[in-house]
Design a protein around this motif. Structure first.
Motif, PDB file in Angstrom:
ATOM      1  N   THR A 216      11.469  39.277  28.907  1.00 49.12           N
ATOM      2  CA  THR A 216      12.682  38.455  28.712  1.00 49.12           C
ATOM      3  C   THR A 216      12.371  37.002  28.376  1.00 49.12           C
ATOM      4  N   THR A 217      11.120  36.586  28.553  1.00 49.40           N
ATOM      5  CA  THR A 217      10.779  35.209  28.153  1.00 49.40           C
ATOM      6  C   THR A 217      10.764  35.066  26.630  1.00 49.40           C
TER       7      THR A 217
ATOM      8  N   HIS B 269      13.070  36.467  24.616  1.00 45.82           N
ATOM      9  CA  HIS B 269      14.460  36.415  24.115  1.00 45.82           C
ATOM     10  C   HIS B 269      14.557  37.069  22.732  1.00 45.82           C
TER      11      HIS B 269
ATOM     12  N   SER C  10      17.422  38.398  20.619  1.00 45.17           N
ATOM     13  CA  SER C  10      18.309  37.293  21.007  1.00 45.17           C
ATOM     14  C   SER C  10      18.438  37.303  22.523  1.00 45.17           C
ATOM     15  N   ASP C  11      19.023  36.245  23.050  1.00 41.66           N
ATOM     16  CA  ASP C  11      19.149  36.117  24.514  1.00 41.66           C
ATOM     17  C   ASP C  11      19.930  37.278  25.121  1.00 41.66           C
ATOM     18  N   LEU C  12      21.006  37.684  24.440  1.00 39.84           N
ATOM     19  CA  LEU C  12      21.945  38.639  25.034  1.00 39.84           C
ATOM     20  C   LEU C  12      21.832  40.051  24.460  1.00 39.84           C
TER      21      LEU C  12
ATOM     22  N   LYS D 296      16.159  29.250  15.823  1.00 39.77           N
ATOM     23  CA  LYS D 296      16.698  30.517  16.361  1.00 39.77           C
ATOM     24  C   LYS D 296      18.059  30.864  15.751  1.00 39.77           C
TER      25      LYS D 296
ATOM     26  N   ARG E 121      20.856  33.249  17.535  1.00 39.44           N
ATOM     27  CA  ARG E 121      22.038  32.529  18.050  1.00 39.44           C
ATOM     28  C   ARG E 121      23.330  33.100  17.473  1.00 39.44           C
TER      29      ARG E 121
ATOM     30  N   ASP F  60      24.086  36.263  19.176  1.00 42.17           N
ATOM     31  CA  ASP F  60      24.638  36.074  20.520  1.00 42.17           C
ATOM     32  C   ASP F  60      26.085  35.594  20.521  1.00 42.17           C
TER      33      ASP F  60
END
Length: 605
Positions: free
Chosen positions: A534-535, A537, A540-542, A587, A591, A594
């Motif tokens: 998860t570091t 991402h 994407s983050d989500l 990103k 982004r 997300d």
């Protein structure tokens, strides 16, 4: 002039009233649009479909024309139809001098499927009805009839399918073609008898088989929650991460966002369009080579645990011989990442003119000598050292190898095999290799202004140097397409193998190739996936753990998230005028993904 004004009004009404294809507009405005659209859908009736013609199937066998019989909103109708397959427009108004429409019928001789749009103001014209009756004798005709029901009487002798809506406006013109191609299901019956043939209760039902083009609210998403996409796109352009980009979002089989930003290059004012064709770079790996592997695997012709040498005779005396196909598809074969073949090109290896000695076009005014791939590049790859077998090392060589395996088994070039088996039957009009053979340069977004190798601005010639030297068709790069085309094939994958009423893959095949298949990496077979670290991402983050897809060096990506019913397509030319890492550093792709993920998740609450 009046006709042109109607065309312009129709197009303006389509974009401003419905906004089916472009910007995320105000939530309240979209709710009104959706209400209008739903009212039309709630009363539209499919008649004469006893032969199950609608929705259209087997697009690879169809050559489709659209004929406007003085229908005012034909441009809207045609623009929607063209999202599903190539539809060539004709207008009866262009044949004004003829007493009959024999000349129009003659011009349709090469088409086997004719979509006819007509309204209640023209349905009583003998010339038009005679034309319909005549052409329906030897072609598949589908009538779209707009206006008052009594006009249906004119079709009493007709056996061809009719899609009837009482509405005669741009909104209806954008909805009816979606019935024809299966973007919207027919479910209504006539509530009034209009003739002995079209009686109360008449009507056929169909199911949804292809993408629908609509507003975010149709998928339960508030359009306001997608507005940030505009801001991120604007940032990408102002920060010189890319001169332009196209974003497409499909949710639950509905295209709810498709917008172009910026320009083809920084020094032109040619705006990006949603229909533009982009160099997909490594997205080729999962949109051409991997589907070909999946098909041959499913047919039992290719086995993942068989060694390379079983398929490639030339590999039998090389270090590659004993490596299994599965290792290649997982990037665990131990291949070096890539070989900079363009650095090996010497004076005398290329020419500015084509000839028998220099037959392979690499770019405008650049031809490589005969046999450069076969005699130099391919042996160099086959004999390259195996250094990291069993470890995950992403390598372009893997997909050169898979292309050759596909071609040995299928006995067809990869570009031909993918076009015949996937792109043409799916209705993907722009997808393919060597786009300059099929499209005007202005339809293709330029990539790098190559000062080092080809000394020219690359327009429709693959950016990847190795793929270019191989003649533009490779397993790792070389595919070009529009965002809509990618949405189609990835919706098929999200559907676990079916689209347009056709099964391209078994569910189990899609599930296997797209799920995590490696003990040492996040990868599926061919497909890239969500990274459990998860570091990182990634992508994407989500993004959910189910997410699969791929990125491309030219600034592209496509991601499918089955948990959200999402297909996300991002196309750009971040390598123009020269390579920059800003798109990744900012990103931009993740982004935007997300923003979409948040909007979908907010709709669930």
């Amino acid at each position: 002039m009046k006709r042109n004004r109607l065309y312009i009004l129709a197009a303006a009404s389509f974009f401003n009233v419905l906004c089916l294809m472009a910007c995320a507009q105000e939530h309240t405005a979209n709710e009104k649009k959706l209400s209008v659209a739903n009212a039309i859908v709630g009363t539209t009736v499919l008649l004469n479909n006893q032969d199950d013609v609608v929705p259209l199937k087997s697009l690879e066998k169809k050559n489709i024309a659209s004929v406007s019989l003085s229908f005012a909103y034909s441009t809207v109708f045609d623009s929607l139809a063209n999202k599903y397959d190539k539809v060539t427009p004709f207008s009866a108004d262009s044949y004004k001098d003829s007493v009959n429409l024999n000349d129009l019928e003659d011009d349709l001789k090469y088409f086997n499927t004719v979509l006819i749009a007509i309204d209640d103001q023209n349905v009583n014209k003998a010339k038009y009805i005679n034309f319909i009756n005549s052409i329906s004798k030897n072609k598949q005709v589908i009538i779209s009839f707009f206006g008052n029901g009594p006009g249906l009487k004119s079709f009493d002798l007709l056996k061809s399918p009719i899609i009837w809506t009482a509405q005669n406006n741009a909104d209806a013109a954008a909805i009816v073609p979606q019935y024809i191609f299966g973007g919207i299901a027919a479910s209504n019956k006539l509530t009034t008898a209009y003739s002995a043939r079209y009686t109360m209760g008449s009507g056929f039902t169909t199911t949804v088989t292809r993408l629908k083009y609509t507003v975010p609210e149709d998928a339960g998403i508030n359009a306001n929650n997608l507005k940030e996409i505009d801001a991120i796109a604007s940032e990408a352009i102002s920060q010189k991460a890319t001169p332009g980009l196209v974003v497409l979002v499909a949710k639950d089989g509905k295209v709810i966002f498709n917008k172009a930003y910026g320009t083809h290059t920084y020094d032109t004012n040619v705006p990006d369009k949603v229909s533009d064709i982009f160099d997909l770079a490594s997205v080729t790996k999962v949109t051409a080579t991997t589907p070909a592997v999946m098909r041959l695997f499913e047919e039992g012709k290719l086995k993942l645990d068989t060694n390379i040498g079983a398929y490639i005779p030339k590999a039998r005396t090389t270090p590659m011989n004993n490596i299994q196909v599965r290792e290649v598809m997982l990037h665990q074969a131990g291949f070096i990442p890539y070989i900079p073949f363009h650095d090996y090109v010497k004076t005398g290896d290329y020419s500015r003119d084509s000839s028998a000695a220099y037959p392979t076009k690499v770019a405008d005014n650049y031809y490589i000598k005969k046999g450069f791939f076969k005699d130099f590049m391919w042996p160099k790859m086959l004999n390259s050292p195996i250094k990291t077998r069993g470890k995950y090392v992403y390598s372009d060589i893997s997909m050169y190898v898979m292309k050759d395996i596909v071609e040995h088994i299928s006995q067809e070039p990869l570009n031909q095999y993918t076009y015949e088996n996937f792109y043409k039957p799916l209705g993907m009009q722009t997808a393919g290799f060597l786009p300059r053979n099929r499209f005007k340069p202005e339809q293709i977004v330029p990539t790098e202004d190559d000062k080092y190798f080809r000394k020219t601005l690359l327009v429709g010639y693959v950016h990847d140097q190795g793929a270019a030297l191989a003649g533009g068709v490779s397993g790792h790069a070389g595919l070009f397409a529009s965002a809509n085309d990618l949405a189609i094939i990835y919706q098929m994958l999200l559907n676990r193998g079916t689209y347009g009423g056709v099964e391209y893959f078994k569910n189990s095949t899609v599930d296997m190739f797209t799920s995590k298949q490696s003990n040492v990496s996040r990868r599926g077979l061919g497909f890239d996936r969500w990274d459990p670290d998860t570091t990182k991402h990634y992508p994407s983050d989500l993004a959910s753990p189910q997410t699969y897809g791929h990125t491309g060096y030219t600034g592209t990506c496509v991601w499918v998230d089955p948990s959200r019913g999402l297909v996300y397509v991002f196309l750009s030319n971040r390598v123009n005028p020269t390579v920059t890492d800003k798109l990744s550093n900012l990103k931009i792709r993740g982004r935007i993904e997300d923003v979409v993920n948040k909007a979908i998740d907010a709709a669930k609450k």
